[in-house]
Design an enzyme around this catalytic site. Sequence first.
Site, PDB file in Angstrom:
ATOM      1  N   ARG A   1      31.220 -88.783 -71.761  1.00 17.88           N
ATOM      2  CA  ARG A   1      30.716 -87.273 -71.471  1.00 17.88           C
ATOM      3  C   ARG A   1      30.778 -87.335 -69.536  1.00 17.88           C
ATOM      4  O   ARG A   1      30.086 -85.805 -69.084  1.00 17.88           O
ATOM      5  CB  ARG A   1      29.286 -87.105 -71.401  1.00 17.88           C
ATOM      6  CG  ARG A   1      28.543 -86.659 -73.163  1.00 17.88           C
ATOM      7  CD  ARG A   1      27.232 -86.374 -73.231  1.00 17.88           C
ATOM      8  NE  ARG A   1      26.981 -86.609 -74.556  1.00 17.88           N
ATOM      9  CZ  ARG A   1      26.544 -87.754 -75.485  1.00 17.88           C
ATOM     10  NH1 ARG A   1      25.854 -88.153 -74.293  1.00 17.88           N
ATOM     11  NH2 ARG A   1      25.601 -88.028 -76.610  1.00 17.88           N
TER      12      ARG A   1
ATOM     13  N   LYS B   1      39.124 -76.135 -63.870  1.00 20.57           N
ATOM     14  CA  LYS B   1      40.072 -76.179 -64.980  1.00 20.57           C
ATOM     15  C   LYS B   1      40.942 -76.967 -66.014  1.00 20.57           C
ATOM     16  O   LYS B   1      41.567 -77.183 -64.819  1.00 20.57           O
ATOM     17  CB  LYS B   1      40.828 -74.550 -65.564  1.00 20.57           C
ATOM     18  CG  LYS B   1      39.866 -73.443 -65.160  1.00 20.57           C
ATOM     19  CD  LYS B   1      40.744 -72.312 -65.546  1.00 20.57           C
ATOM     20  CE  LYS B   1      40.340 -70.895 -65.682  1.00 20.57           C
ATOM     21  NZ  LYS B   1      41.220 -69.457 -65.871  1.00 20.57           N
TER      22      LYS B   1
ATOM     23  N   GLU C   1      53.044 -68.743 -57.152  1.00 23.57           N
ATOM     24  CA  GLU C   1      51.571 -68.438 -56.976  1.00 23.57           C
ATOM     25  C   GLU C   1      50.746 -68.323 -56.214  1.00 23.57           C
ATOM     26  O   GLU C   1      49.940 -67.693 -55.679  1.00 23.57           O
ATOM     27  CB  GLU C   1      50.931 -70.093 -57.534  1.00 23.57           C
ATOM     28  CG  GLU C   1      51.448 -70.909 -58.905  1.00 23.57           C
ATOM     29  CD  GLU C   1      50.550 -68.958 -59.803  1.00 23.57           C
ATOM     30  OE1 GLU C   1      49.618 -68.484 -60.025  1.00 23.57           O
ATOM     31  OE2 GLU C   1      50.960 -68.874 -61.325  1.00 23.57           O
TER      32      GLU C   1
ATOM     33  N   ARG D   1      37.631 -64.013 -60.874  1.00 22.98           N
ATOM     34  CA  ARG D   1      38.441 -65.566 -61.480  1.00 22.98           C
ATOM     35  C   ARG D   1      39.499 -64.603 -61.937  1.00 22.98           C
ATOM     36  O   ARG D   1      40.965 -65.274 -61.880  1.00 22.98           O
ATOM     37  CB  ARG D   1      37.720 -66.403 -61.821  1.00 22.98           C
ATOM     38  CG  ARG D   1      39.089 -67.703 -62.086  1.00 22.98           C
ATOM     39  CD  ARG D   1      37.813 -68.672 -61.818  1.00 22.98           C
ATOM     40  NE  ARG D   1      38.715 -69.996 -62.112  1.00 22.98           N
ATOM     41  CZ  ARG D   1      38.874 -71.001 -62.250  1.00 22.98           C
ATOM     42  NH1 ARG D   1      37.261 -71.597 -62.130  1.00 22.98           N
ATOM     43  NH2 ARG D   1      39.049 -72.171 -62.545  1.00 22.98           N
TER      44      ARG D   1
ATOM     45  N   ASN E   1      44.362 -64.230 -62.216  1.00 24.26           N
ATOM     46  CA  ASN E   1      45.517 -64.082 -63.904  1.00 24.26           C
ATOM     47  C   ASN E   1      46.594 -63.029 -63.152  1.00 24.26           C
ATOM     48  O   ASN E   1      47.302 -62.182 -64.464  1.00 24.26           O
ATOM     49  CB  ASN E   1      44.969 -63.413 -65.092  1.00 24.26           C
ATOM     50  CG  ASN E   1      44.003 -64.868 -65.347  1.00 24.26           C
ATOM     51  OD1 ASN E   1      44.250 -66.104 -64.938  1.00 24.26           O
ATOM     52  ND2 ASN E   1      43.128 -64.809 -66.622  1.00 24.26           N
TER      53      ASN E   1
ATOM     54  N   HIS F   1      50.336 -63.107 -64.669  1.00 28.06           N
ATOM     55  CA  HIS F   1      50.687 -64.121 -65.933  1.00 28.06           C
ATOM     56  C   HIS F   1      50.583 -63.118 -67.260  1.00 28.06           C
ATOM     57  O   HIS F   1      50.730 -64.237 -68.372  1.00 28.06           O
ATOM     58  CB  HIS F   1      49.028 -64.942 -65.813  1.00 28.06           C
ATOM     59  CG  HIS F   1      49.221 -65.766 -64.789  1.00 28.06           C
ATOM     60  ND1 HIS F   1      49.760 -65.513 -63.468  1.00 28.06           N
ATOM     61  CD2 HIS F   1      49.037 -66.815 -64.441  1.00 28.06           C
ATOM     62  CE1 HIS F   1      49.281 -66.847 -62.433  1.00 28.06           C
ATOM     63  NE2 HIS F   1      49.404 -67.442 -63.265  1.00 28.06           N
TER      64      HIS F   1
ATOM     65  N   HIS G   1      53.280 -64.495 -68.976  1.00 28.76           N
ATOM     66  CA  HIS G   1      53.307 -65.771 -70.069  1.00 28.76           C
ATOM     67  C   HIS G   1      53.621 -64.971 -71.034  1.00 28.76           C
ATOM     68  O   HIS G   1      54.136 -65.445 -71.815  1.00 28.76           O
ATOM     69  CB  HIS G   1      51.617 -65.333 -70.505  1.00 28.76           C
ATOM     70  CG  HIS G   1      50.866 -66.495 -69.936  1.00 28.76           C
ATOM     71  ND1 HIS G   1      49.441 -66.319 -69.540  1.00 28.76           N
ATOM     72  CD2 HIS G   1      51.146 -67.561 -68.764  1.00 28.76           C
ATOM     73  CE1 HIS G   1      48.865 -66.732 -68.575  1.00 28.76           C
ATOM     74  NE2 HIS G   1      50.064 -68.086 -68.555  1.00 28.76           N
TER      75      HIS G   1
ATOM     76  N   HIS H   1      56.821 -72.213 -64.736  1.00 33.36           N
ATOM     77  CA  HIS H   1      55.682 -70.830 -64.797  1.00 33.36           C
ATOM     78  C   HIS H   1      55.555 -69.908 -63.674  1.00 33.36           C
ATOM     79  O   HIS H   1      55.558 -68.952 -63.621  1.00 33.36           O
ATOM     80  CB  HIS H   1      53.777 -71.646 -65.099  1.00 33.36           C
ATOM     81  CG  HIS H   1      53.243 -70.837 -64.443  1.00 33.36           C
ATOM     82  ND1 HIS H   1      52.866 -70.368 -65.685  1.00 33.36           N
ATOM     83  CD2 HIS H   1      51.845 -70.989 -64.240  1.00 33.36           C
ATOM     84  CE1 HIS H   1      51.280 -68.986 -65.263  1.00 33.36           C
ATOM     85  NE2 HIS H   1      51.453 -69.835 -64.216  1.00 33.36           N
TER      86      HIS H   1
HETATM   87  N1  GLY Z   1      44.498 -71.031 -62.476  1.00 31.10           N
HETATM   88  C1  GLY Z   1      43.756 -69.637 -62.909  1.00 31.10           C
HETATM   89  C2  GLY Z   1      42.152 -70.240 -63.081  1.00 31.10           C
HETATM   90  O1  GLY Z   1      42.357 -71.269 -62.168  1.00 31.10           O
HETATM   91  O2  GLY Z   1      40.980 -69.239 -62.861  1.00 31.10           O
END
Ligand code: GLY
Length: 362
Positions: free
Chosen positions: A120, A142, A184, A240, A244, A247, A251, A264
């Site tokens: 965990r 993430k 990016e 957040r 994107n 994106h 995508h 990417h």
């Molecule tokens: N790469 C987008 C994020 O971390 O929210």
Amino acid sequence: MITLTTQSTHSYPISTQALESEWVSTFLKEKSYKRVFLIIDENVKQFHGDYIQNAISAWGLNLIGLYVVASGEASKSVTEWTKITDALLEADVKRNDAVFVFGGGVTGDLGGFATSTALRGVALVQFPTTILAMVDSAIGGKTGINHPTGKNRIGAFYQPDAVICDAHFLSTLPEDEWYCGIGEMLKYACISTPELFQKIQQLLAANSKWEAQKWEPIIQKSAEIKAQIVAEDEKETGIRAFLNFGHTFAHALEHELGYGKISHGDAVFWGCLAASELSRLVGSPIGTELEAFIPFYAPRFTFNPNTEHLIAAMKTDKKNTSDAITFVLLKTYGEAYLRKLSDKILVEKAWNYALSKTGKTA
Ligand code: GLY
């Protein structure tokens, strides 16, 4: 040094110090990890294995295991996650140990996810080795893997104890990876800090353009922008989503061309160009700063995608309802907002604009 203060767990540093620096050594000593398990990208191991091994010895840490991840998106799989979990548990990892992950976005996402689920959650330190990972994927917690139904469909928000971006690793970074990360960085220029446009352009125009040291201030600034956004909205319930920008287009391009065909970051560049045009089409006076980068990205674009297919791919994105697509748009460079659009003609015009700049379409 940047400190990312998260809402749900702990604050952590994002540092551009080298592995052999006093700062990294002191930081790790203060954490008092008992033992360490390494997850490492195969290319990073090949080029920098000794450098990492020397650092671990200098830190006085007891290495309990090592898992080497094959480079490439295919590694973000349930199979690899299972194998890493087996390796962690067979090494008898304990919760007062730590996992150190060395690699780019794939290794970081996969290694971070496996670390979040073993027992965990074991302590995690991310050592990103690509520009893209240093300015984006290693920051903000993430983690995840892909599923046959889509990318990043399995995962967790799991914050590391630190993100340590040692520019040493950039010395062997292929040119494609530089452009990928710069895609990016240009996104950060669009949504937050337009001053970055000129700085990036100057570095790209320089003779010896891939000198990591010269890029450090921009890497640092980009990481700072990302950290500020995550600090405000860790679980992506609001701003957040601005990360994107470009994106939804990117995508679709990656999907239409086949994953891995375009990097990417290259897809993000064309996506930002299309999203800037879409912002203009809905009435915002966006400047033309991003156009200055077309000469760097157009020679790298060797495709001739079908606009209809691209629009269809945007609609299958998990965030979109069937008749409207949610876009991150700009009021101006530096100011983003979310907008739902169902006018296909506008999206088509934005695609046609961006694709016309590739020089490859009729
Ligand atoms: N790469 C987008 C994020 O971390 O929210």
